[in-house]
Every structure is written in structure tokens, then in C-alpha cells.
Design a protein around this motif. Structure first.
Motif, PDB file in Angstrom:
ATOM      1  N   GLU A 130       0.851  -1.198   0.000  1.00 12.97           N
ATOM      2  CA  GLU A 130       0.000   0.000   0.000  1.00 12.97           C
ATOM      3  C   GLU A 130       0.886   1.246   0.000  1.00 12.97           C
ATOM      4  O   GLU A 130       2.097   1.172   0.245  1.00 12.97           O
ATOM      5  CB  GLU A 130      -0.896   0.012   1.254  1.00 12.97           C
ATOM      6  N   GLU A 131       0.274   2.411  -0.193  1.00 14.51           N
ATOM      7  CA  GLU A 131       1.028   3.665  -0.251  1.00 14.51           C
ATOM      8  C   GLU A 131       1.777   3.954   1.058  1.00 14.51           C
ATOM      9  O   GLU A 131       2.826   4.605   1.051  1.00 14.51           O
ATOM     10  CB  GLU A 131       0.108   4.841  -0.584  1.00 14.51           C
ATOM     11  N   ASP A 132       1.240   3.504   2.192  1.00 20.14           N
ATOM     12  CA  ASP A 132       1.894   3.772   3.484  1.00 20.14           C
ATOM     13  C   ASP A 132       2.956   2.729   3.823  1.00 20.14           C
ATOM     14  O   ASP A 132       3.539   2.771   4.912  1.00 20.14           O
ATOM     15  CB  ASP A 132       0.852   3.856   4.601  1.00 20.14           C
ATOM     16  N   GLY A 174      10.276   7.469  -6.635  1.00 23.28           N
ATOM     17  CA  GLY A 174      11.041   8.344  -5.753  1.00 23.28           C
ATOM     18  C   GLY A 174      11.150   7.739  -4.360  1.00 23.28           C
ATOM     19  O   GLY A 174      10.601   6.661  -4.073  1.00 23.28           O
ATOM     20  N   VAL A 175      11.863   8.433  -3.492  1.00 25.02           N
ATOM     21  CA  VAL A 175      11.982   7.993  -2.098  1.00 25.02           C
ATOM     22  C   VAL A 175      10.701   8.386  -1.359  1.00 25.02           C
ATOM     23  O   VAL A 175      10.331   9.563  -1.320  1.00 25.02           O
ATOM     24  CB  VAL A 175      13.222   8.636  -1.437  1.00 25.02           C
ATOM     25  N   ASN A 176       9.991   7.403  -0.817  1.00 24.85           N
ATOM     26  CA  ASN A 176       8.744   7.661  -0.066  1.00 24.85           C
ATOM     27  C   ASN A 176       8.444   6.436   0.803  1.00 24.85           C
ATOM     28  O   ASN A 176       9.232   5.475   0.820  1.00 24.85           O
ATOM     29  CB  ASN A 176       7.588   7.974  -1.036  1.00 24.85           C
ATOM     30  N   ALA A 177       7.317   6.467   1.502  1.00 20.08           N
ATOM     31  CA  ALA A 177       7.018   5.375   2.441  1.00 20.08           C
ATOM     32  C   ALA A 177       6.895   4.026   1.732  1.00 20.08           C
ATOM     33  O   ALA A 177       7.325   2.985   2.261  1.00 20.08           O
ATOM     34  CB  ALA A 177       5.715   5.687   3.187  1.00 20.08           C
ATOM     35  N   LYS A 178       6.329   4.051   0.531  1.00 21.98           N
ATOM     36  CA  LYS A 178       6.143   2.784  -0.191  1.00 21.98           C
ATOM     37  C   LYS A 178       7.480   2.236  -0.695  1.00 21.98           C
ATOM     38  O   LYS A 178       7.750   1.029  -0.570  1.00 21.98           O
ATOM     39  CB  LYS A 178       5.175   3.014  -1.342  1.00 21.98           C
ATOM     40  N   SER A 179       8.322   3.112  -1.259  1.00 18.15           N
ATOM     41  CA  SER A 179       9.625   2.616  -1.725  1.00 18.15           C
ATOM     42  C   SER A 179      10.521   2.253  -0.547  1.00 18.15           C
ATOM     43  O   SER A 179      11.389   1.369  -0.666  1.00 18.15           O
ATOM     44  CB  SER A 179      10.303   3.599  -2.681  1.00 18.15           C
ATOM     45  N   ASP A 180      10.324   2.908   0.613  1.00 14.59           N
ATOM     46  CA  ASP A 180      11.051   2.489   1.827  1.00 14.59           C
ATOM     47  C   ASP A 180      10.680   1.051   2.205  1.00 14.59           C
ATOM     48  O   ASP A 180      11.550   0.256   2.598  1.00 14.59           O
ATOM     49  CB  ASP A 180      10.710   3.393   3.015  1.00 14.59           C
TER      50      ASP A 180
END
Ligand code: XIL
Length: 311
Positions: A130-132, A174-180
Motif C-alpha cells: 500500500e502507499e503507506d 522516488g523515495v517515499n514510504a512505499k519505496s522504503d
């Protein structure tokens, strides 16, 4: 001049397109598909609903046509996709929890086994977050649990030891919660010896909204020891197109190509079909489209020339 595929190959990369079976009989379409690209992704017909429409009954006729087209034109094939919550036949949702891991392993063994030696990459698992950054509550997540992704990669490696195995997702450019979350999964798979070779950044992007951290994000995955591929690139806009939007889109395509080329482990770029007349965007995002590098009449857009120059 050279094709996009030739330009990419000179840099040790590929530049490819997704395609789907209905367009294989369109001669103006296949003239471009067969010449401009050195890689093909099977856009639909390797998905579960096509390859195992009922339990234990496998059908490769449509996907085989695309693989044969690619082979006839000296194009490598990305396999797409073995485990995904969409385009899943209804029967899978009804498999008892205690049987689903076996069903998933059997599906992977059959499909990846059928294409053994014929696909360079498999998108083994698609869109599991998910996105988060939490796990999507797919039938696989709910009935097998967190381990289903690792199990899928192990089954794919056993079925085709030479295919590079990818985890693929969207909004992870990009770098974000999902890619983290994807980063943490890859890191733990590498630590545990779970066989993963790459991550696919789908890159269904929006005009003027290319994340500023794409290069940094690609680099952090490379630093973990996996390859990165841009797997489903398109850059959508409100239609109709005009010269201003076309110029912005060309700049956006250029930025994506440059971000990939800046990292050695970014191995290639695939557009999600190449012509605005054959894009999934208008049917899923009403009022948007014109997301690709050729127009409906197979004329090259400014975005084509931006890719050409960047490669
Ligand atoms: C899309 C296809 O392009 C459409 O033809 C189909 O109706 C739905 O799927 N992410 C993916 C792709 O991984 O498989 C999707 O392809 C687009 C979004």
C-alpha cells in the motif's frame, strides 16, 4: 538513424515496449514494435487469468504469440507477472487457506517452467504494498501471510534458475514510504538469501510531477546489490495535448531516462506500449492520456526525440 533499442544497447541497456495480442495483427503497429525496440513485455496475457483460467488448466497460446514475435525480431522478453491481486481468475479467491501456498507454487512452477530460457526477467510479485508501506491485503497476504512473497521468489528461482527475478510496483519511483517498504524487503531478502535480483519501478507518471529523487532511489537499490528496471513508463496529461504539454512531457521523459542512465545497475526502460492509440491510460483515468512517445498515427512525438537524445 539508430533506433531506441540500438541506442540503449550501445549503453549496455535495453529500451522496450509492452504489447498486447490484439495489436499483433496491425501492420503499421507491428512495423514499429518489431524495429524500434530491443525488448518486449507481455502486457496482459501472461497474467494468471490468461495462463491458469481454471485450477490446474494452463493456457499459453496468447502469450506464446508475443514471445514468438519478440524472438523473431531479436528482442528480449520481460515476463509479467506471476503473482498479482488483479486479473486473477475468481477461483483463486475461493481456494481454502491451507491450499493457497501450494496453488501459488504450482502456478509459478508451470508458468515460469513453460517460459524457462525465454524470458530474461520475471516480475515475480506485483504491487504487494500500500502507499503507506503496509502490505496490501490481497488473497495471498490474507491466506498465506507475509511469507508469500519470499515463497514466490523461491518457487520462481526453482522453475527458471537463469531468469532475473524482480519485485515490481508503482509509486515507488522516488523515495517515499512505499519505496522504503520495498527497500526494507529487498534488504531483508538479501540478508536471508531469498533469491531476488531486481526491482521494477513501473513509472506510471503524471505530467510535470516526476519525483525529484528518482536517481537517488535507483541508486539506493543498486547499493543493496539488486538491478533496477523502469518497467511500465508512461507520462499522462489532461487531453487534448498541445505544444506546451508536449514540451513538458519531453522534459519529463528525458529526466527519467537520465536518472536510469546515471546508475549502472539500471538495466533498461520499458514504455507501457508506445502509441497513444494503444495506451491503457484513457480507459482507467478518464480525461487523461497522450502518455506515450508516438501519437495515434505512429508519428514520433517530442517525447520520442527527448528519449532519443538522452540515450
Ligand atoms: C494493465 C493493462 O495495460 C491493461 O490492458 C489491463 O486492462 C489492466 O492492466 N500495472 C501493471 C500492469 O502491472 O499489468 C497494468 O496493465 C497496468 C498497471
Amino acid at each position: 538513424g539508430p533506433t531506441l533499442g540500438q541506442l540503449a544497447a550501445a549503453k549496455g541497456r535495453y529500451f522496450g515496449s509492452a504489447t498486447d495480442n490484439p495489436t499483433l495483427t496491425n501492420a503499421p503497429y507491428t512495423a514499429v514494435l518489431g524495429s524500434e525496440f530491443n525488448q518486449i513485455t507481455v502486457g496482459n496475457t501472461q497474467k494468471w487469468q490468461y495462463t491458469e483460467p481454471s485450477r490446474g488448466q494452463f493456457d499459453y497460446r496468447q502469450a506464446d504469440q508475443i514471445v514468438a514475435f519478440a524472438q523473431a525480431h531479436d528482442q528480449i522478453v520481460r515476463g509479467h507477472t506471476l503473482v498479482w491481486h488483479n486479473q486473477l481468475p475468481g477461483w483463486v479467491n475461493d481456494v481454502p487457506a491451507g491450499e493457497l501456498l501450494g496453488v501459488m507454487r504450482n502456478h509459478i512452477a508451470n508458468v515460469a517452467g513453460h517460459y524457462k530460457g525465454k524470458v530474461v526477467h520475471w516480475d515475480v510479485v506485483n504491487e504487494a504494498f500500500e502507499e503507506d508501506g503496509t502490505r496490501r491485503q490481497s488473497v495471498f497476504q490474507q491466506k498465506i501471510g507475509d511469507s508469500y512473497i519470499a515463497e514466490a521468489f523461491k518457487a520462481a528461482r526453482a522453475a527458471d534458475p537463469n531468469a532475473k527475478l524482480y519485485y515490481n510496483d508503482y509509486n515507488v519511483e522516488g523515495v517515499n514510504a512505499k519505496s522504503d517498504a520495498m527497500y526494507n524487503m529487498v534488504k531483508s531478502f538479501k540478508q536471508q538469501g531469498i533469491p531476488i535480483d531486481g526491482v521494477g519501478l513501473q513509472a506510471h507518471l503524471i505530467l510535470g510531477q516526476i519525483p525529484s529523487t528518482v536517481r537517488q532511489n535507483i541508486q539506493r537499490f543498486a547499493d543493496l546489490g539488486v538491478d533496477v528496471a523502469i518497467t511500465e513508463l508512461d507520462i499522462r496529461m489532461r487531453t487534448p495535448r498541445d505544444a506546451t504539454k508536449d514540451a513538458q512531457q519531453a522534459a519529463d521523459y528525458r529526466a527519467v531516462v537520465n536518472a536510469c542512465l546515471a546508475v549502472t545497475r539500471c538495466v533498461g526502460i520499458t514504455v507501457w506500449d508506445f502509441s497513444d492509440g494503444h495506451s491503457w491510460i484513457p480507459s482507467v483515468f478518464p480525461g487523461e492520456g497522450a502518455a506515450l512517445i508516438y501519437d495515434e498515427n505512429f508519428a514520433k512525438k517530442p517525447s520520442y526525440w527527448a528519449v532519443y537524445e538522452a540515450l
